[in-house]
Design an enzyme around this catalytic site. Structure first.
Site, PDB file in Angstrom:
ATOM      1  N   HIS A  20     -14.081   7.799  -9.594  1.00  0.00           N
ATOM      2  CA  HIS A  20     -15.709   8.212 -10.122  1.00  0.00           C
ATOM      3  C   HIS A  20     -15.899   9.603  -9.434  1.00  0.00           C
ATOM      4  CE1 HIS A  20     -20.011   7.312  -8.642  1.00  0.00           C
ATOM      5  NE2 HIS A  20     -19.852   7.523  -9.838  1.00  0.00           N
ATOM      6  N   ASN A 130     -17.735  24.681 -24.395  1.00  0.00           N
ATOM      7  CA  ASN A 130     -16.705  23.881 -23.270  1.00  0.00           C
ATOM      8  C   ASN A 130     -17.615  23.026 -22.792  1.00  0.00           C
ATOM      9  OD1 ASN A 130     -14.581  26.200 -23.737  1.00  0.00           O
ATOM     10  ND2 ASN A 130     -16.407  27.551 -22.881  1.00  0.00           N
TER      11      ASN A 130
END
Length: 139
Positions: A20, A130
């Site tokens: 996470h 990006n």
């Protein structure tokens, strides 16, 4: 042979081992990649594979809760920027989970790649194509 969409072993392993909030950068052919960050170089030639195709495949295998994008992307490459936002919106609808979108300067974006678990380099030659994916949880 693996049956799902993602068959690249390096990316498959990366996605399977994400925790996470871990981060993955998907970048164009020109983004500098820090020496200490794992480089998964997919670039074959100009445009192959594309940024969006790579984004789609990685989204198909991973849960994300946030993205970081350079502010310059929307101004310099608005068509691809909008296409990315559309993919993120679609992913959010399909999973029922919101995706936070954070904009930073290109210089701050490059500095942030230092924290990525890996940088996936595409053959994309569109400026500022990006994105940093921040891993979420599936529960």
């Amino acid at each position: 042979m693996k049956k799902s969409t993602l068959i690249n072993s390096g990316i498959s392993y990366l996605v399977a081992t994400l925790g996470h909030t871990d981060e993955i950068t998907i970048c164009d052919a020109g983004l500098p990649i820090p020496d200490h960050v794992q480089r998964i170089d997919l670039a074959l030639t100009h445009g192959v594979p594309s940024f969006l195709d790579t984004v789609r495949v990685i989204l198909s295998e991973s849960q994300i809760e946030g993205v970081i994008i350079a502010e310059e992307f929307s101004d310099v490459s608005p068509v691809l920027h909008e296409a990315l936002l559309k993919e993120l919106s679609k992913e959010s609808e399909e999973t029922g989970k919101s995706i936070e979108i954070k904009y930073v300067s290109h210089e701050a974006f490059k500095a942030r790649t230092e924290q990525s678990r890996a940088v996936v380099r595409t053959g994309e030659c569109t400026p500022y194509a990006n994105v940093i994916f921040q891993a979420g949880v599936v529960f």
